[in-house]
Design an enzyme around this catalytic site. Structure first.
Site, PDB file in Angstrom:
ATOM      1  N   HIS A  42      -3.882   1.194   8.075  1.00 51.78           N
ATOM      2  CA  HIS A  42      -2.689   1.810   7.772  1.00 51.78           C
ATOM      3  C   HIS A  42      -2.518   2.921   6.826  1.00 51.78           C
ATOM      4  O   HIS A  42      -2.150   3.819   7.180  1.00 51.78           O
ATOM      5  CB  HIS A  42      -1.632   0.577   7.485  1.00 51.78           C
ATOM      6  CG  HIS A  42      -0.286   1.059   7.383  1.00 51.78           C
ATOM      7  ND1 HIS A  42       0.801   0.667   8.491  1.00 51.78           N
ATOM      8  CD2 HIS A  42       0.374   1.946   6.618  1.00 51.78           C
ATOM      9  CE1 HIS A  42       1.976   1.193   7.847  1.00 51.78           C
ATOM     10  NE2 HIS A  42       1.674   2.073   6.835  1.00 51.78           N
ATOM     11  N   GLU A  43      -3.125   2.616   5.984  1.00 51.11           N
ATOM     12  CA  GLU A  43      -3.097   3.466   4.675  1.00 51.11           C
ATOM     13  C   GLU A  43      -3.908   4.741   4.917  1.00 51.11           C
ATOM     14  O   GLU A  43      -3.592   5.961   4.671  1.00 51.11           O
ATOM     15  CB  GLU A  43      -3.451   3.063   3.387  1.00 51.11           C
ATOM     16  CG  GLU A  43      -2.484   1.973   2.981  1.00 51.11           C
ATOM     17  CD  GLU A  43      -1.141   2.137   3.003  1.00 51.11           C
ATOM     18  OE1 GLU A  43      -0.631   3.431   2.848  1.00 51.11           O
ATOM     19  OE2 GLU A  43      -0.286   1.281   3.128  1.00 51.11           O
ATOM     20  N   CYS A  96       6.447  -0.169   7.469  1.00 57.97           N
ATOM     21  CA  CYS A  96       5.948   0.871   6.464  1.00 57.97           C
ATOM     22  C   CYS A  96       6.978   1.145   5.744  1.00 57.97           C
ATOM     23  O   CYS A  96       8.309   1.184   6.025  1.00 57.97           O
ATOM     24  CB  CYS A  96       5.599   2.013   7.513  1.00 57.97           C
ATOM     25  SG  CYS A  96       4.920   3.629   6.692  1.00 57.97           S
ATOM     26  N   LEU A  97       6.550   1.584   4.382  1.00 63.05           N
ATOM     27  CA  LEU A  97       7.500   2.073   3.536  1.00 63.05           C
ATOM     28  C   LEU A  97       8.266   3.405   3.982  1.00 63.05           C
ATOM     29  O   LEU A  97       9.353   3.686   3.580  1.00 63.05           O
ATOM     30  CB  LEU A  97       6.937   2.157   2.032  1.00 63.05           C
ATOM     31  CG  LEU A  97       6.863   0.968   1.486  1.00 63.05           C
ATOM     32  CD1 LEU A  97       5.976   1.309  -0.002  1.00 63.05           C
ATOM     33  CD2 LEU A  97       7.507   0.066   1.228  1.00 63.05           C
ATOM     34  N   HIS A 154      -2.365   7.386   7.246  1.00 64.26           N
ATOM     35  CA  HIS A 154      -1.337   8.088   6.444  1.00 64.26           C
ATOM     36  C   HIS A 154      -1.934   9.443   6.150  1.00 64.26           C
ATOM     37  O   HIS A 154      -1.494  10.558   6.221  1.00 64.26           O
ATOM     38  CB  HIS A 154      -0.839   7.473   5.560  1.00 64.26           C
ATOM     39  CG  HIS A 154       0.378   6.576   5.568  1.00 64.26           C
ATOM     40  ND1 HIS A 154       1.580   7.023   6.087  1.00 64.26           N
ATOM     41  CD2 HIS A 154       0.809   5.275   5.443  1.00 64.26           C
ATOM     42  CE1 HIS A 154       2.703   6.202   6.293  1.00 64.26           C
ATOM     43  NE2 HIS A 154       1.979   5.041   5.645  1.00 64.26           N
ATOM     44  N   GLN A 196       3.064  10.014   1.449  1.00 66.16           N
ATOM     45  CA  GLN A 196       4.375   9.268   1.186  1.00 66.16           C
ATOM     46  C   GLN A 196       5.348   9.688   0.085  1.00 66.16           C
ATOM     47  O   GLN A 196       6.583   9.378   0.340  1.00 66.16           O
ATOM     48  CB  GLN A 196       4.242   7.720   1.427  1.00 66.16           C
ATOM     49  CG  GLN A 196       3.747   7.337   2.698  1.00 66.16           C
ATOM     50  CD  GLN A 196       3.461   5.800   2.636  1.00 66.16           C
ATOM     51  OE1 GLN A 196       2.775   5.229   2.234  1.00 66.16           O
ATOM     52  NE2 GLN A 196       4.456   5.095   3.151  1.00 66.16           N
ATOM     53  N   GLY A 234       0.865  -1.168  -0.137  1.00 69.78           N
ATOM     54  CA  GLY A 234       0.042  -0.086  -0.066  1.00 69.78           C
ATOM     55  C   GLY A 234       0.838   1.159  -0.099  1.00 69.78           C
ATOM     56  O   GLY A 234       2.155   1.157   0.357  1.00 69.78           O
TER      57      GLY A 234
HETATM   58 ZN    ZN Z   1       2.909   3.103   5.836  1.00 72.92          ZN
END
Ligand code: ZN
Length: 191
Positions: free
Chosen positions: A152-153, A110-111, A156, A53, A48
């Site tokens: 999670h997304e 998480c990225l 963000h 991000q 995701g």
């Molecule tokens: Zn993330």
């Protein structure tokens, strides 16, 4: 083209995000941005990605959980996480309309916190309404790993990172997770 993914500490990850109108969604600039988000997510690779991000304060997320991403998990691990492949889809202005009180705990990464994971409690089941990339209304009922990805997304988009929700004592590097903890169940880790 794949973009650089901002890392924790970058102020853009904490900024409020704007909702998009139908007209904006259908505009070339947003369509290009969506395309670029998909490429960035796949290049990472991740399941995701949210617009903040890559530095865009807009309510857009892209999700895709490819079968090959969970190949290293055992059948049992996939079962307990209720992790099934999720095809690529785009959600705009997503809103969680229902959240089950029952929470489940798993390691999550998480990225934007590259190289680290931690145990994060999340609702097992949720309902989400959103628009897709054609500005059509979509209603989602999700459970298990997909519900986790969505929470999670969507976090963000509200400037929230999984480190805000994690059990702090479980934060670790991925090599240390692999070496010491990956074979253990989460209740064992928490003990
Ligand atoms: Zn993330």
């Amino acid at each position: 083209m794949a973009q650089k993914i901002l890392q924790i500490g970058h102020p853009a990850l904490r900024k409020p995000t704007l909702k998009l109108t139908t007209e904006e969604i259908l505009d070339d600039r947003i369509q290009t941005l969506i395309h670029s988000m998909c490429e960035t997510m796949r290049a990472a690779p991740g399941v995701g990605l949210a617009a903040p991000q890559i530095g865009e304060s807009l309510q857009i997320i892209v999700i895709e959980d490819r079968p090959e991403y969970s190949k290293t998990l055992t059948h049992e691990q996939r079962e307990i996480r209720q992790r099934i492949p999720i095809p690529l889809h785009i959600l705009i202005n997503p809103k969680i309309t229902e959240k089950e009180a029952i929470q489940v705990e798993f390691f999550e990464g998480c990225l934007s916190t590259e190289g680290f994971i931690a145990v994060v409690p999340r609702a097992f089941k949720i309902k989400v309404t959103a628009l897709n990339e054609k500005a059509e209304l979509v209603n989602i009922q999700a459970q298990g790993w997909y519900a986790r990805i969505l929470q999670h997304e969507i976090d963000h988009l509200n400037g929230i990172l999984c480190t805000d929700r994690m059990y702090p004592a479980t934060l670790m590097t991925i090599p240390n997770y692999t070496e010491f903890w990956s074979g253990k169940s989460v209740p064992e880790v928490l003990r």
